[in-house]
Write an enzyme that holds these catalytic residues in place. Structure first.
Site, PDB file in Angstrom:
ATOM      1  N   SER A   1       0.717  -1.032  -0.090  1.00  0.00           N
ATOM      2  CA  SER A   1       0.022   0.064  -0.067  1.00  0.00           C
ATOM      3  C   SER A   1       0.954   1.001  -0.209  1.00  0.00           C
ATOM      4  CB  SER A   1      -0.859  -0.254   1.283  1.00  0.00           C
ATOM      5  OG  SER A   1      -1.908   0.776   1.001  1.00  0.00           O
TER       6      SER A   1
ATOM      7  N   HIS B   1      -8.366  -5.001  -0.501  1.00  0.00           N
ATOM      8  CA  HIS B   1      -7.203  -4.236  -0.082  1.00  0.00           C
ATOM      9  C   HIS B   1      -6.657  -4.573   1.288  1.00  0.00           C
ATOM     10  CE1 HIS B   1      -4.163  -0.950  -0.212  1.00  0.00           C
ATOM     11  NE2 HIS B   1      -4.429  -0.863   0.987  1.00  0.00           N
TER      12      HIS B   1
ATOM     13  N   ASP C   1     -10.135  -3.617  -5.638  1.00  0.00           N
ATOM     14  CA  ASP C   1      -9.003  -2.834  -4.902  1.00  0.00           C
ATOM     15  C   ASP C   1      -9.096  -1.519  -5.602  1.00  0.00           C
ATOM     16  OD1 ASP C   1      -7.502  -1.255  -3.163  1.00  0.00           O
ATOM     17  OD2 ASP C   1      -5.602  -2.619  -3.344  1.00  0.00           O
TER      18      ASP C   1
END
Length: 304
Positions: A154, A277, A247
């Site tokens: 991320s 995610h 996502d």
């Protein structure tokens, strides 16, 4: 794209990553969120290793992990945790770093980079680069054999990607870069942002909030913030890109992988269909996390 059954169950329990009123999230609320971790039981075991030590890299706190009981030089993997540049820490991601050290048999250096909003852009990117640069400058300190990779998930994937092009430009050869559902373009205008805007764990509004906390005054096209905007990606380290099928960040990760391939950079990209995610850091909830971690470790072992 249908959700994986485990993702569907996860979203029923945790409908959003922040699960909070964004307008009410002042600094005190953010600090309270950092102190709590409702997912601690699902991050994996804190496997005992023969070597775990807290140190500093030019003032940046780091934690060094080694699964090998010896003292021979080994490859080094730098790990940058996720959390939107606002949340997360070495402590919270301790289990992930230990798992990475075990799977790769490399020295893992987990970076406790500065967080926003107290430390806005480019503080996190600067800290990430500081750690990578220090590993090249002091190989004996890290028991490094000179083979260095960067990895992150991320926002941590964003920092890994930024550090990778900074290493290239500084003449430091990285062996590999692993980007797990990375943030690569804060323009947030890809089709996956529309398709998965709400109800898939990381909402588009939440991602926009994270970006505002980290870079309220920055140019969205600055490649230190949006590596997808980097004019030239040729000569970057070979890459592994992991995306989650459901996502908002999916498309920018896959677009970046395509750009690398077009520029002649060896890259392998794998989408985990039906995943949302955060799946990668929660092996206690997602079987796909175990599969993705072994895939990443295999790629790292191959290139280190």
């Amino acid at each position: 794209m249908p959700l994986h059954p485990q993702a569907r169950e996860y979203l029923a329990r945790y409908p959003s990553d922040l699960n909070a009123d964004l307008a009410a999230l002042d600094l005190a609320a953010i600090q309270e969120m950092r102190a709590q971790d409702e997912f601690a039981a699902y991050r994996g075991p804190l496997t005992k290793l023969p070597f775990v030590r807290d140190e500093e890299a030019e003032g940046v706190p780091i934690r060094i992990y080694r699964a090998d009981p010896g003292d021979a030089p080994l490859p080094v993997v730098v790990y940058f945790h996720g959390g939107g540049w606002v949340l997360g820490s070495v402590r919270r991601n301790d289990a992930a770093a230990r798992d990475l050290a075990i799977r790769t048999r490399a020295v893992v250096v987990s970076a406790d980079y500065r967080l926003a909003p107290e430390h806005p852009f480019p503080a996190a990117a600067d800290d990430a680069w500081t750690v990578v640069r220090d590993i090249f400058a002091r190989p004996a300190f890290y028991q490094s054999n000179g083979s260095v990779a960067v990895s992150g998930d991320s926002a941590g994937g964003n920092l890994a990607a930024v550090a990778a092009w900074q290493a290239r430009d500084a003449g430091l050869r990285l062996a590999h870069q692993v980007l797990v559902y990375p943030v690569l373009d804060v323009a947030m205008d890809t089709p996956s942002y529309a398709e998965f805007a709400k109800g898939f764990g990381l909402d588009a509004a939440e991602m926009a909030w994270f970006a505002r906390q980290y870079a309220p005054q920055a140019d969205p096209a600055d490649p230190r913030l949006s590596p997808l905007r980097l004019p030239d990606v040729s000569g970057l380290a070979p890459a592994t890109v992991v995306t989650a099928g459901c996502d908002v960040l999916r498309d920018e990760g896959e677009r970046y992988a395509a750009r690398l391939a077009e520029a002649g950079v060896p890259v392998d990209v794998r989408r985990f269909d039906g995943a949302v995610h955060s799946f990668y850091v929660l092996p206690g909830l997602f079987d796909q996390a175990i599969e993705a971690r072994e895939y990443v470790a295999e790629r790292l072992r191959e290139h280190l």
